[in-house]
Design a protein around this motif. Structure first.
Motif, short mmCIF file in Angstrom:
data_model
loop_
_atom_site.label_atom_id
_atom_site.label_comp_id
_atom_site.label_asym_id
_atom_site.label_seq_id
_atom_site.Cartn_x
_atom_site.Cartn_y
_atom_site.Cartn_z
N ASP A 24 0.81 -1.22 0.00
CA ASP A 24 0.00 0.00 0.00
C ASP A 24 0.84 1.27 0.00
O ASP A 24 0.30 2.37 0.09
CB ASP A 24 -0.93 0.02 1.21
CG ASP A 24 -1.96 -1.10 1.16
OD1 ASP A 24 -2.29 -1.54 0.03
OD2 ASP A 24 -2.43 -1.54 2.23
N LEU A 33 -1.21 6.20 -6.98
CA LEU A 33 -0.84 4.83 -7.32
C LEU A 33 0.08 4.23 -6.26
O LEU A 33 1.10 4.84 -5.90
CB LEU A 33 -0.14 4.80 -8.67
CG LEU A 33 -1.01 5.17 -9.88
CD1 LEU A 33 -0.15 5.33 -11.12
CD2 LEU A 33 -2.10 4.14 -10.11
N THR A 34 -0.25 3.04 -5.80
CA THR A 34 0.56 2.35 -4.81
C THR A 34 1.53 1.38 -5.49
O THR A 34 1.44 1.12 -6.69
CB THR A 34 -0.33 1.55 -3.85
OG1 THR A 34 -0.97 0.50 -4.59
CG2 THR A 34 -1.37 2.44 -3.19
N ASP A 37 -0.40 -1.32 -7.06
CA ASP A 37 -1.00 -0.87 -8.32
C ASP A 37 0.01 -1.02 -9.47
O ASP A 37 -0.36 -1.42 -10.58
CB ASP A 37 -1.42 0.60 -8.23
CG ASP A 37 -2.63 0.82 -7.34
OD1 ASP A 37 -3.46 -0.10 -7.22
OD2 ASP A 37 -2.74 1.92 -6.76
N LEU A 38 1.28 -0.68 -9.21
CA LEU A 38 2.29 -0.78 -10.26
C LEU A 38 2.56 -2.24 -10.62
O LEU A 38 2.78 -2.56 -11.79
CB LEU A 38 3.59 -0.10 -9.80
CG LEU A 38 3.48 1.37 -9.40
CD1 LEU A 38 4.88 1.96 -9.19
CD2 LEU A 38 2.70 2.19 -10.42
N HIS A 40 0.33 -4.64 -10.46
CA HIS A 40 -0.82 -5.07 -11.27
C HIS A 40 -0.77 -4.48 -12.67
O HIS A 40 -1.19 -5.13 -13.64
CB HIS A 40 -2.12 -4.71 -10.56
CG HIS A 40 -2.44 -5.58 -9.40
ND1 HIS A 40 -2.41 -6.96 -9.46
CD2 HIS A 40 -2.81 -5.28 -8.12
CE1 HIS A 40 -2.74 -7.48 -8.29
NE2 HIS A 40 -2.98 -6.47 -7.45
N TYR A 41 -0.26 -3.26 -12.80
CA TYR A 41 -0.09 -2.67 -14.13
C TYR A 41 0.84 -3.54 -14.98
O TYR A 41 0.49 -3.91 -16.12
CB TYR A 41 0.47 -1.25 -14.02
CG TYR A 41 1.11 -0.78 -15.31
CD1 TYR A 41 0.33 -0.30 -16.37
CD2 TYR A 41 2.49 -0.87 -15.51
CE1 TYR A 41 0.91 0.08 -17.57
CE2 TYR A 41 3.07 -0.49 -16.71
CZ TYR A 41 2.28 -0.01 -17.74
OH TYR A 41 2.86 0.35 -18.92
N ARG A 273 -2.78 4.59 -15.94
CA ARG A 273 -4.22 4.32 -16.04
C ARG A 273 -4.68 4.25 -17.50
O ARG A 273 -5.44 3.36 -17.89
CB ARG A 273 -5.00 5.38 -15.28
CG ARG A 273 -4.73 5.38 -13.78
CD ARG A 273 -5.77 6.18 -13.03
NE ARG A 273 -5.40 6.43 -11.63
CZ ARG A 273 -5.49 5.53 -10.66
NH1 ARG A 273 -5.92 4.32 -10.93
NH2 ARG A 273 -5.13 5.84 -9.43
#
Length: 413
Positions: A24, A33-34, A37-38, A40-41, A273
Motif C-alpha cells: 500500500d 498509485l501504490t 498498483d504498479l 498489477h499494471y 491508467r
C-alpha cells in the motif's frame, strides 16, 4: 517510496509466488498509485513489457526514496534473488563485470517492481548471445525549446531512411519528452558495427533534415534541434523499454505506437491508467516486432559512402581530451537536479545582464551517469553573447565529485 507499515502480500503469478513488501506504499501521490498498483499494471501489460525486456540482461534502476529522489543503478543482481530470476554475466568496457538479472515472465516483472524499479532498462542483447545486439535503438532527444511537432517530423525522416536501407522502425514514446524508434536486427554484428550503423543513420537524417535534426554528439553544438542519439547503442548503454513507467508525477508510460498515431498523439496522453485501458482495447502495436529482424548491410554500406564522421580537435596539453568549438563555461557539478537548478539560478543572479542574449539551448543542465547514480553538470554556452562581454571561467558554484573514493581497473592515478 514513502514509508509504510502494511504487511507484505504474496501473489501467485502463473504458479510462482512473489512477495510484495509494503503493497500500500504510495509511489505516485498525484494519481494515487501504490506499489501494488504498479505490480498489477505490469502484470496486465506483461505480454508487451516482456517483448521489450524479457530475456535480456537488465540494469536495475531503483527508487528507494520515491520519484522525487535520485535513483541508483544496480548492475549486479541481488545475491538473494529467487530461483525464477535468471542471470548472466556481462563484461563492461571499463574492465569490470557484473552478474545481471534476466527476467523471462510476469513473475519477474513483479519482482523487479518490488525492488523499487519503475522503468525497465534492458541491454540490446539476448542473454544467450551477449556480444551481438539484436536491436538498434534510435533515441530522438529534443534540445530545450524544441516542440513535439519537430520531433515528429524527424521521426518520419528516420522512417524514410530506414525504408531506404530495408529496415523497419517501431516507434514508441520515451515516456519523457522524446521518441524512440526500435529496429530489430539479426544478431550478426558486433556492438561496434551496430553503433556505426546507428551513427550513420543519424548523419543521414541530419543530411536530409538540416536544422531540424542533428547527429552532433556534443550538446553545445546542436542548437535547437532534435538529437538523433546514436550513442545509446554503445555497449554499456540501456534505455527504458516498452511499457516502462517513468518517474514523472503523472506516472507516464513509454508507450508503443503505430506510425499512423505518431502525428496525432502527445506523450502526456499515456499514463499507467490510460495505458491499462489502451492495452486491454487494442493490445500491443509492437506485437510483430520480433518477426521483422533486418540486416545492417545497407547502413554499413552507407557508412562507407559517407566516410568517417568529423571529429572535434583535441587539446594541446597532451591529455587527449576533446576541445570544444564553443565558448563554454562550467557553472556547477551537483549530486541532484534541484541543487543543479539552484546553482544555475545563482549564476543567473550574478550575470543578469547576460540573460537576454542567451538562447534556450545555450543553458545545459545534464544528468551524467556516475558509478551507480546520476549526477548533474551545469554549463552555459556563451556563443550568443558578444565576445567582449563574456565572463571568464569562474570557480564552480558547487563541485561535487561523483568518483570520490571510487576505484576501478585502469582508473588514472
Amino acid at each position: 517510496m514513502s514509508p509504510s507499515k502494511t504487511p507484505a502480500q504474496i501473489l501467485n503469478i502463473g504458479g510462482t509466488e512473489v512477495r510484495i513488501s509494503s503493497p500500500d506504499k504510495v509511489v505516485f501521490p498525484g494519481p494515487g498509485l501504490t506499489k501494488l498498483d504498479l505490480v498489477h499494471y505490469y502484470l496486465a501489460v506483461a505480454d508487451g513489457a516482456l517483448r521489450g525486456a524479457g530475456g535480456r540482461p537488465m540494469v536495475l534502476k531503483r527508487f528507494p526514496k520515491g520519484i522525487d529522489a535520485e535513483p541508483f543503478f544496480q548492475k549486479r543482481v541481488p545475491e538473494n534473488h529467487p530461483a525464477f530470476i535468471d542471470t548472466t554475466t556481462l563484461h563492461y568496457a571499463s574492465g569490470t563485470s557484473a552478474e545481471e538479472a534476466v527476467i523471462r515472465d510476469a513473475a519477474g516483472l513483479a519482482w523487479v517492481v518490488n525492488l523499487g524499479c519503475l522503468d525497465l532498462n534492458p541491454h540490446p542483447v539476448r542473454a544467450e548471445d551477449l556480444e551481438h545486439p539484436d536491436e538498434l535503438r534510435v533515441d530522438l532527444d529534443p534540445m530545450p525549446g524544441v516542440d513535439w511537432a519537430q520531433i515528429v517530423d524527424v521521426a518520419y525522416v528516420v522512417r524514410e531512411v530506414l525504408d531506404d536501407v530495408g529496415l523497419v522502425g517501431w516507434p514508441k514514446t520515451s515516456g519523457s519528452r522524446g521518441l524512440h524508434i526500435l529496429v530489430r536486427i539479426a544478431p550478426q554484428w558486433s556492438y561496434r558495427d551496430v553503433r556505426l550503423a546507428a551513427e550513420t543513420l543519424a548523419r543521414e537524417v541530419e543530411n536530409r533534415a538540416p536544422g531540424l535534426a542533428t547527429a552532433r554528439w556534443w550538446k553545445e553544438e546542436r542548437g535547437e534541434s532534435v538529437f538523433v542519439d546514436f550513442n545509446q547503442n554503445a555497449k554499456d548503454r540501456t534505455v527504458a523499454s516498452a511499457y516502462s513507467i517513468r518517474p514523472l508525477p503523472d506516472a507516464r508510460v513509454s508507450t508503443p505506437l503505430t506510425w499512423d498515431e505518431v502525428r496525432t498523439i502527445r506523450p502526456e496522453q499515456f499514463t499507467v491508467r490510460t495505458v491499462l485501458e489502451r492495452f486491454a482495447d487494442v493490445g500491443d502495436p509492437h506485437a510483430g516486432i520480433d518477426h521483422a529482424a533486418g540486416t545492417l548491410d545497407g547502413l554499413l554500406a552507407l557508412a562507407a559512402e559517407l566516410g568517417p564522421a568529423e571529429k572535434a580537435p583535441r587539446t594541446g596539453d597532451g591529455s587527449g581530451r576533446r576541445q570544444s568549438l564553443m565558448p563554454l563555461i562550467e557553472v556547477a557539478r551537483t549530486r541532484s537536479k534541484p541543487e543543479a537548478l539552484a546553482a544555475l539560478d545563482e549564476w543567473k543572479s550574478r550575470h543578469g545582464d547576460l540573460i537576454p542574449a542567451l538562447h534556450t539551448a545555450d543553458v545545459l543542465v545534464d544528468g551524467m551517469r556516475g558509478s551507480s547514480s546520476l549526477w548533474y553538470r551545469v554549463r552555459v554556452n556563451l556563443q550568443h553573447v558578444p565576445e567582449a562581454e563574456r565572463p571568464p571561467q569562474e570557480q564552480l558554484i558547487a563541485d561535487y565529485d561523483p568518483w570520490a573514493g571510487k576505484q576501478w581497473p585502469g582508473r588514472p592515478g
